[in-house]
Design an enzyme around this catalytic site. Structure first.
Site, PDB file in Angstrom:
ATOM      1  N   HIS A 136       1.031  -1.347  -0.163  1.00  0.00           N
ATOM      2  CA  HIS A 136      -0.122  -0.537  -0.118  1.00  0.00           C
ATOM      3  C   HIS A 136       0.713   1.343   0.469  1.00  0.00           C
ATOM      4  O   HIS A 136       2.142   1.715   0.798  1.00  0.00           O
ATOM      5  CB  HIS A 136      -1.136   0.420   1.801  1.00  0.00           C
ATOM      6  CG  HIS A 136      -2.142   1.053   1.290  1.00  0.00           C
ATOM      7  ND1 HIS A 136      -2.889   0.902   0.195  1.00  0.00           N
ATOM      8  CD2 HIS A 136      -2.132   2.543   1.957  1.00  0.00           C
ATOM      9  CE1 HIS A 136      -3.547   2.083   0.908  1.00  0.00           C
ATOM     10  NE2 HIS A 136      -3.205   2.450   1.963  1.00  0.00           N
ATOM     11  N   ASP A 139       0.602   5.275   0.631  1.00  0.00           N
ATOM     12  CA  ASP A 139      -0.517   6.090   0.860  1.00  0.00           C
ATOM     13  C   ASP A 139       0.658   7.465   0.278  1.00  0.00           C
ATOM     14  O   ASP A 139       1.400   8.079   0.797  1.00  0.00           O
ATOM     15  CB  ASP A 139       0.301   6.259   2.343  1.00  0.00           C
ATOM     16  CG  ASP A 139      -1.378   5.115   3.018  1.00  0.00           C
ATOM     17  OD1 ASP A 139      -2.537   5.546   1.931  1.00  0.00           O
ATOM     18  OD2 ASP A 139      -0.842   4.457   3.621  1.00  0.00           O
TER      19      ASP A 139
END
Length: 222
Positions: free
Chosen positions: A32, A34
């Site tokens: 992930h 961000d």
């Protein structure tokens, strides 16, 4: 099986490839990324160059979360950098159908994120166009925040809406305050994908152990 998506927001950027490879070896499913711009959220993080570095370090899907104003300006850059999935915020996209279709046209899976105070019902009209719903379980902008307890109710509401609209296969992702103490709670409410930053990369025995601890906390609760 629940998908674990470690957030590089909490990784050591001086050894980013090593950290990414450590969580992949420990059984992480996605990585992930961000992205914050200092406008939509009160922090500035990374851009496409770091996403590209992550892509080169792993064979796992690269899951980009754009916490930025005007995300449409950067969709192509992130896909070129290797993003497999791009999630935009409902709050920053006045033409959300168009944005989701653009992500799909570029060859990535489109997702929509909702801040804690944004109702699930705002997704009603775009459900046919999305491939992921991200329920923010903290207010975005910083890692290491405490999980907002009312988030479990919102996750259940998201699951009910997707099922009602015939899109029960769409995964629900949670991001914020996710760790061994909260993982089973959100999975029980209907979450499929857990984003964890500090719980993984801040684990005292290393990021690999952070992934294993998170996985264990889910499996022992079911």
């Amino acid at each position: 099986m629940t998908i674990i998506a470690p957030s590089i927001l909490s990784a050591d950027f001086g050894r980013l490839a090593d950290d990414v490879q450590a969580v992949e070896a420990a059984g992480a499913d996605w990585i992930h990324v961000d992205v914050m711009d200092g406008h939509f959220v009160p922090n500035i993080t990374i851009g496409p160059l770091v996403a590209d570095a992550v892509r080169k370090a792993t064979s796992l899907p690269v899951d980009v979360h754009l916490m930025i104003e005007s995300p449409d300006m950067y969709l192509e850059d992130f896909v070129k950098a290797g993003a497999d999935r791009i999630t935009v915020h409902q709050e920053t996209c006045p033409h959300l159908h168009r944005t989701l279709q653009r992500i799909r046209d570029l060859g990535a899976f489109p997702g929509v994120a909702l801040n804690p105070s944004t109702p699930i019902a705002t997704l009603q009209d775009v459900i046919p166009y999305l491939e992921l719903v991200l329920v923010m379980t903290v207010n975005p902008g910083f890692g290491g925040q405490a999980f907002i307890p009312t988030s479990t109710k919102k996750i259940r509401a998201a699951r009910e809406l997707l099922e009602k609209e015939g899109r029960g296969e769409v995964p629900i992702q949670v991001d914020g305050g996710v760790g061994p103490e909260t993982a089973s709670r959100v999975v029980g409410a209907g979450a499929d994908v857990l984003v964890a930053g500090s719980a993984v990369f801040g684990h005292p025995d290393g990021a690999g152990e952070g992934v294993r601890a998170l996985r264990s906390s889910i499996s022992t609760s079911h």
